[in-house]
Scaffold this motif. Structure first.
Motif, short mmCIF file in Angstrom:
data_model
loop_
_atom_site.label_atom_id
_atom_site.label_comp_id
_atom_site.label_asym_id
_atom_site.label_seq_id
_atom_site.Cartn_x
_atom_site.Cartn_y
_atom_site.Cartn_z
N ARG B 69 0.83 -1.20 0.00
CA ARG B 69 0.00 0.00 0.00
C ARG B 69 0.87 1.26 0.00
NH1 ARG B 69 -3.38 0.96 5.21
NH2 ARG B 69 -3.83 -1.23 4.93
N ARG B 70 1.92 1.24 0.87
CA ARG B 70 2.80 2.41 0.96
C ARG B 70 3.58 2.61 -0.33
NH1 ARG B 70 3.58 0.96 6.19
NH2 ARG B 70 5.14 -0.46 5.46
N PHE B 71 4.02 1.49 -0.94
CA PHE B 71 4.78 1.61 -2.19
C PHE B 71 3.93 2.28 -3.27
CE2 PHE B 71 6.01 -0.17 -6.34
CZ PHE B 71 7.30 0.32 -6.41
N HIS B 72 2.70 1.82 -3.42
CA HIS B 72 1.84 2.39 -4.46
C HIS B 72 1.46 3.83 -4.15
CE1 HIS B 72 1.54 -0.96 -7.15
NE2 HIS B 72 1.41 -1.78 -6.12
N LYS B 73 1.33 4.13 -2.86
CA LYS B 73 1.06 5.51 -2.47
C LYS B 73 2.23 6.41 -2.88
CE LYS B 73 0.22 8.32 1.63
NZ LYS B 73 0.17 8.32 3.09
N ALA B 74 3.46 5.89 -2.69
CA ALA B 74 4.65 6.67 -3.06
C ALA B 74 4.71 6.87 -4.57
CB ALA B 74 5.90 5.95 -2.56
N VAL B 75 4.39 5.81 -5.32
CA VAL B 75 4.40 5.93 -6.79
C VAL B 75 3.37 6.96 -7.24
CG1 VAL B 75 3.90 4.71 -8.95
CG2 VAL B 75 5.25 3.59 -7.18
N ARG B 76 2.17 6.90 -6.67
CA ARG B 76 1.15 7.91 -7.01
C ARG B 76 1.65 9.30 -6.64
NH1 ARG B 76 -2.39 4.32 -4.77
NH2 ARG B 76 -2.61 5.55 -2.88
#
Lengths: 133, 115
Positions: B69-76
Motif C-alpha cells: 500500500r505504501r509503495f503504491h502511495k509513493a508511486v502515485r
C-alpha cells in the motif's frame, strides 16, 4: 488496480495527518520520502540499541557483575527509548519545516546518540582496564 | 502490460519509492532480529518476555502487510507531484519501539533472574 496513477487529484490526507501537520503546502514527494527513510534509519538505530541492551543483559553474565550489567543494559535501553521516541518528533519537525519552506531543524537526537554511545563505550573501557588480568 | 505493473510505473530516476520500500523492509528485519534477541531472555526472566517477543513480531508483521500500500502511495505521489506523509505509520513504528524499550527496562530492573 485499474486507476491511472499518472493523473487525477493527489491522495487525500487522513484526519491524523491533518491534525498534526497544519498549514503550509505539501512538499515535493521526493523530500517526504527522503524524510521517511531518514526516520526509518533512526528507528533501526534505536532497534540496534534495544537489541544491544538485551544482549548485554543476556550474554554477558559471565563477564560483568550484576550491577554493571544492569547499568549498561538500562543505559542502552533508555538510549533506545529516547532515540525511538525522538525520531518521530524529528520526522515531524522536518515535515513541518518542509511544509512551511523554512530551514530544516537540527537533529537533537544526533548529539544524544553520540553522547550516550560514548558514555557506554567509556564505561566498557574503564571496565576492561580495571579488570584483573 | 498488466494493470498492476502500470500502477507501479513512475518517472523518478532517483528510485525513491523503491528505496523507501527497502528501508521499510530493513526495518522489518531489524524488528525480527530484536524479537529473536528477546527470545534469549525467555528462560531467564519468564513468561513476561513473551510480550516483548510478541510485540516485536506483531510490529514486523504489520509493517510487512502494509508495504504494498505504501509503495503504491509513493508511486502515485511521485506521479502527481504531491503525497500526504505517512503520519500514522511513522507514529505507530516509533510508538512500538518506545513500548518495547519500556518493557525491556521493566524486565531488567524489576524481574528477577530465574535460576
Amino acid at each position: 488496480m485499474a486507476e491511472d496513477s499518472n493523473s487525477g487529484e493527489p491522495d487525500a490526507r487522513n484526519r491524523f495527518t491533518s491534525r498534526i501537520l497544519r498549514g503550509g503546502t505539501e512538499p515535493d514527494p521526493r523530500f517526504t520520502l527522503a524524510n521517511e527513510r531518514t526516520f526509518l534509519a533512526w528507528i533501526r538505530t534505536s532497534l540496534a540499541l534495544l537489541a544491544g541492551g538485551v544482549a548485554v543483559e543476556a550474554f554477558m553474565a559471565d563477564l560483568l557483575g550484576p550491577e554493571l550489567r544492569k547499568t549498561i543494559a538500562v543505559l542502552l535501553l533508555v538510549l533506545a527509548l529516547v532515540i525511538g521516541g525522538g525520531s518521530f518528533f524529528r520526522w515531524l519537525n522536518v515535515e513541518r519545516a518542509m511544509r512551511s519552506k523554512t530551514p530544516l531543524p537540527l537533529p537533537l537526537i544526533a548529539p544524544v546518540l553520540a553522547i550516550g554511545g560514548a558514555l557506554v563505550a567509556a564505561i566498557m573501557v574503564v571496565f576492561v582496564i580495571a579488570r584483573p588480568a | 502490460m498488466s494493470a498492476p505493473r502500470d500502477a507501479a510505473r513512475h518517472g523518478d530516476s532517483g528510485l525513491q519509492p523503491e528505496r523507501t520500500d527497502l528501508a521499510w523492509s530493513r526495518t522489518t528485519m531489524a524488528m525480527v532480529v530484536a524479537a529473536a534477541v528477546f527470545l534469549r531472555w525467555l528462560p531467564h526472566h519468564g513468561w513476561f518476555v513473551g510480550t516483548l517477543v510478541g510485540g516485536a513480531v506483531i510490529a514486523a508483521l504489520a509493517i510487512n502487510l502494509t508495504q504494498k500500500r505504501r509503495f503504491h502511495k509513493a508511486v502515485r505521489g511521485i506521479n502527481q507531484e504531491a503525497m500526504p506523509p505517512n503520519t500514522r505509520a511513522t507514529a505507530a513504528v516509533a510508538a512500538s519501539v518506545v513500548i518495547l524499550a519500556v518493557l525491556g527496562i521493566y524486565t531488567v530492573l524489576f524481574l528477577p533472574l530465574q535460576p
